[in-house]
Design a protein around this motif. Structure first.
Motif, PDB file in Angstrom:
ATOM      1  N   ASP A 155       0.385  -1.032  -0.044  1.00  0.00           N
ATOM      2  CA  ASP A 155      -0.542   0.160   0.007  1.00  0.00           C
ATOM      3  C   ASP A 155       1.036   1.438  -0.028  1.00  0.00           C
ATOM      4  N   VAL A 156       0.048   2.360  -0.787  1.00  0.00           N
ATOM      5  CA  VAL A 156       1.315   3.844  -0.300  1.00  0.00           C
ATOM      6  C   VAL A 156       0.891   5.091   0.243  1.00  0.00           C
ATOM      7  N   TYR A 157      -0.091   4.386   0.964  1.00  0.00           N
ATOM      8  CA  TYR A 157      -0.427   5.617   2.103  1.00  0.00           C
ATOM      9  C   TYR A 157      -1.152   4.718   3.104  1.00  0.00           C
ATOM     10  N   SER A 158      -1.056   3.099   3.580  1.00  0.00           N
ATOM     11  CA  SER A 158      -0.959   3.001   4.812  1.00  0.00           C
ATOM     12  C   SER A 158      -0.464   1.461   5.132  1.00  0.00           C
ATOM     13  N   SER A 159       0.653   1.347   6.203  1.00  0.00           N
ATOM     14  CA  SER A 159       1.322   1.287   6.700  1.00  0.00           C
ATOM     15  C   SER A 159       0.577  -0.769   7.463  1.00  0.00           C
ATOM     16  N   GLN A 160      -0.849  -1.229   7.199  1.00  0.00           N
ATOM     17  CA  GLN A 160      -1.723  -1.882   7.596  1.00  0.00           C
ATOM     18  C   GLN A 160      -0.976  -3.437   6.745  1.00  0.00           C
ATOM     19  N   VAL A 161      -0.022  -3.452   5.582  1.00  0.00           N
ATOM     20  CA  VAL A 161       0.630  -4.430   5.185  1.00  0.00           C
ATOM     21  C   VAL A 161       2.101  -3.812   4.876  1.00  0.00           C
ATOM     22  N   GLU A 162       2.983  -3.785   4.175  1.00  0.00           N
ATOM     23  CA  GLU A 162       4.016  -3.364   3.021  1.00  0.00           C
ATOM     24  C   GLU A 162       3.587  -1.962   2.447  1.00  0.00           C
ATOM     25  N   LYS A 163       4.543  -1.169   3.325  1.00  0.00           N
ATOM     26  CA  LYS A 163       4.508   0.232   2.717  1.00  0.00           C
ATOM     27  C   LYS A 163       5.140   0.353   1.136  1.00  0.00           C
ATOM     28  N   VAL A 164       5.090   1.081  -0.219  1.00  0.00           N
ATOM     29  CA  VAL A 164       5.420   1.025  -0.705  1.00  0.00           C
ATOM     30  C   VAL A 164       5.817   2.667  -1.098  1.00  0.00           C
ATOM     31  N   THR A 165       6.390   2.807  -2.097  1.00  0.00           N
ATOM     32  CA  THR A 165       6.272   4.967  -2.641  1.00  0.00           C
ATOM     33  C   THR A 165       5.536   4.326  -3.912  1.00  0.00           C
ATOM     34  N   PRO A 166       5.075   5.921  -4.497  1.00  0.00           N
ATOM     35  CA  PRO A 166       4.661   6.121  -5.791  1.00  0.00           C
ATOM     36  C   PRO A 166       5.603   5.581  -6.498  1.00  0.00           C
ATOM     37  N   VAL A 167       7.410   6.357  -6.513  1.00  0.00           N
ATOM     38  CA  VAL A 167       7.866   5.713  -7.307  1.00  0.00           C
ATOM     39  C   VAL A 167       8.170   3.800  -7.929  1.00  0.00           C
ATOM     40  N   ASP A 168       7.879   3.158  -6.700  1.00  0.00           N
ATOM     41  CA  ASP A 168       7.817   1.697  -6.840  1.00  0.00           C
ATOM     42  C   ASP A 168       7.107   1.504  -7.430  1.00  0.00           C
ATOM     43  N   VAL A 169       5.980   1.887  -7.295  1.00  0.00           N
ATOM     44  CA  VAL A 169       4.640   1.390  -8.632  1.00  0.00           C
ATOM     45  C   VAL A 169       5.399   1.867  -9.509  1.00  0.00           C
ATOM     46  N   MET A 170       5.545   3.078 -10.043  1.00  0.00           N
ATOM     47  CA  MET A 170       5.792   3.941 -11.597  1.00  0.00           C
ATOM     48  C   MET A 170       7.295   3.226 -11.940  1.00  0.00           C
ATOM     49  N   SER A 171       7.707   2.461 -11.226  1.00  0.00           N
ATOM     50  CA  SER A 171       9.191   2.731 -11.928  1.00  0.00           C
ATOM     51  C   SER A 171       9.084   0.406 -12.416  1.00  0.00           C
ATOM     52  N   GLY A 172       8.188   0.061 -11.161  1.00  0.00           N
ATOM     53  CA  GLY A 172       8.263  -1.355 -12.069  1.00  0.00           C
ATOM     54  C   GLY A 172       8.761  -1.979 -10.536  1.00  0.00           C
ATOM     55  N   ALA A 173       9.017  -1.391  -9.578  1.00  0.00           N
ATOM     56  CA  ALA A 173       9.989  -2.612  -7.932  1.00  0.00           C
ATOM     57  C   ALA A 173       8.917  -2.738  -7.588  1.00  0.00           C
ATOM     58  N   LEU A 174       7.060  -2.376  -7.773  1.00  0.00           N
ATOM     59  CA  LEU A 174       6.177  -2.782  -7.523  1.00  0.00           C
ATOM     60  C   LEU A 174       6.098  -4.143  -7.915  1.00  0.00           C
ATOM     61  N   CYS A 175       5.964  -3.593  -8.880  1.00  0.00           N
ATOM     62  CA  CYS A 175       5.825  -5.732  -9.918  1.00  0.00           C
ATOM     63  C   CYS A 175       6.344  -6.267  -9.210  1.00  0.00           C
ATOM     64  N   PHE A 176       7.992  -6.446  -9.270  1.00  0.00           N
ATOM     65  CA  PHE A 176       8.842  -7.121  -8.492  1.00  0.00           C
ATOM     66  C   PHE A 176       9.038  -7.672  -6.989  1.00  0.00           C
ATOM     67  N   LEU A 177       8.605  -6.621  -6.346  1.00  0.00           N
ATOM     68  CA  LEU A 177       8.270  -7.428  -5.371  1.00  0.00           C
ATOM     69  C   LEU A 177       6.470  -8.328  -5.229  1.00  0.00           C
ATOM     70  N   LEU A 178       5.347  -8.107  -6.286  1.00  0.00           N
ATOM     71  CA  LEU A 178       4.342  -8.822  -5.842  1.00  0.00           C
ATOM     72  C   LEU A 178       4.890 -10.102  -6.751  1.00  0.00           C
ATOM     73  N   ASN A 179       5.757 -10.189  -7.677  1.00  0.00           N
ATOM     74  CA  ASN A 179       6.099 -11.350  -8.395  1.00  0.00           C
ATOM     75  C   ASN A 179       6.777 -12.106  -7.362  1.00  0.00           C
ATOM     76  N   THR A 180       8.177 -11.404  -6.664  1.00  0.00           N
ATOM     77  CA  THR A 180       8.449 -12.687  -6.531  1.00  0.00           C
ATOM     78  C   THR A 180       8.385 -13.012  -4.311  1.00  0.00           C
ATOM     79  N   GLY A 181       7.519 -11.858  -3.858  1.00  0.00           N
ATOM     80  CA  GLY A 181       6.681 -12.186  -2.333  1.00  0.00           C
ATOM     81  C   GLY A 181       7.908 -11.671  -1.585  1.00  0.00           C
ATOM     82  N   ILE A 182       8.564 -10.835  -1.234  1.00  0.00           N
ATOM     83  CA  ILE A 182      10.104 -11.594  -1.165  1.00  0.00           C
ATOM     84  C   ILE A 182      10.421 -10.013   0.180  1.00  0.00           C
ATOM     85  N   GLY A 183       8.726  -9.255   0.065  1.00  0.00           N
ATOM     86  CA  GLY A 183       9.154  -8.020   0.457  1.00  0.00           C
ATOM     87  C   GLY A 183       9.697  -6.818   0.645  1.00  0.00           C
ATOM     88  N   ILE A 184      10.052  -6.430   1.685  1.00  0.00           N
ATOM     89  CA  ILE A 184      10.873  -5.218   1.103  1.00  0.00           C
ATOM     90  C   ILE A 184      11.987  -5.267   2.312  1.00  0.00           C
TER      91      ILE A 184
END
Length: 199
Positions: A170-199
């Protein structure tokens, strides 16, 4: 925008399998009272997959409004590989990108899906599931939409019962792993979702 009558009612709830085949719905306006969504009421065995609502869509009502489903009535219900950027509004309580309300005897699974839309309610607003009395299992999902009207700590999903969150971000909540808008746009979030390794 055109008005749309939600699929499924308390008397004739949706219990089928809907495959959107990756299509995106635009210019859709859904308004109602309580338990409002593209699918108003979903029952046991319902599956919704490969369906997207873009930012030109809006879903609004009084209480328990979901972008895809207003009310999960009973049994096992699944949402998979869906996305919404729709604005979802409840003038009272309960708004979410995917499911407005989960009944005690219902089990909801939301998998590989995302919300980008604005979610707003007087209370009980969350990105994925607004309020669940049943069991909710959410995996490989993310939210990059703003949520207004949420209780602190349950901005991603809210439940009084079992709530399992696996590999979610989530970009805004810390209930789950928090990411930034840059992570969403850059593809870093896709990597996290595909690998499941978290931050």
């Amino acid at each position: 925008q055109s008005d749309f009558v939600p699929i499924g009612t308390n008397k004739f709830h949706f219990s089928g399998k809907f495959n959107g085949q990756g299509h995106t719905i635009s210019n859709l306006n859904i308004t109602g009272k309580d338990y409002v969504g593209f699918f108003g009421v979903a029952g046991s065995g319902a599956e919704i997959q490969n369906l997207n609502l873009d930012a030109s869509c809006s879903v609004s009502g009084n209480n328990y409004v979901g972008g895809l489903v207003g009310y999960a009535l009973t049994g096992k219900f699944k949402i998979k590989q869906c996305g919404t950027a729709a604005t979802v509004t409840a003038t009272g309580k309960g708004a979410a990108g995917f499911v407005g309300f989960v009944r005690l005897i219902a089990n909801v699974f939301v998998q590989e899906s995302y919300n980008l839309g604005m979610i707003q309610a007087g209370s009980l607003a969350s990105a994925i599931v607004a309020y669940s009395k049943g069991k909710s299992y959410i995996s490989d999902c993310y939210n990059a939409g703003k949520v207004a009207g949420a209780s602190q700590g349950v901005e991603f999903a809210n439940s009084d019962n079992v709530l399992e969150l696996q590999n979610c971000y989530d970009v805004y909540s810390s209930q789950v792993e928090k990411v930034t808008p840059v992570d969403v746009m850059s593809g870093a979030l896709c990597f996290l979702l595909n690998t499941g390794i978290g931050i």
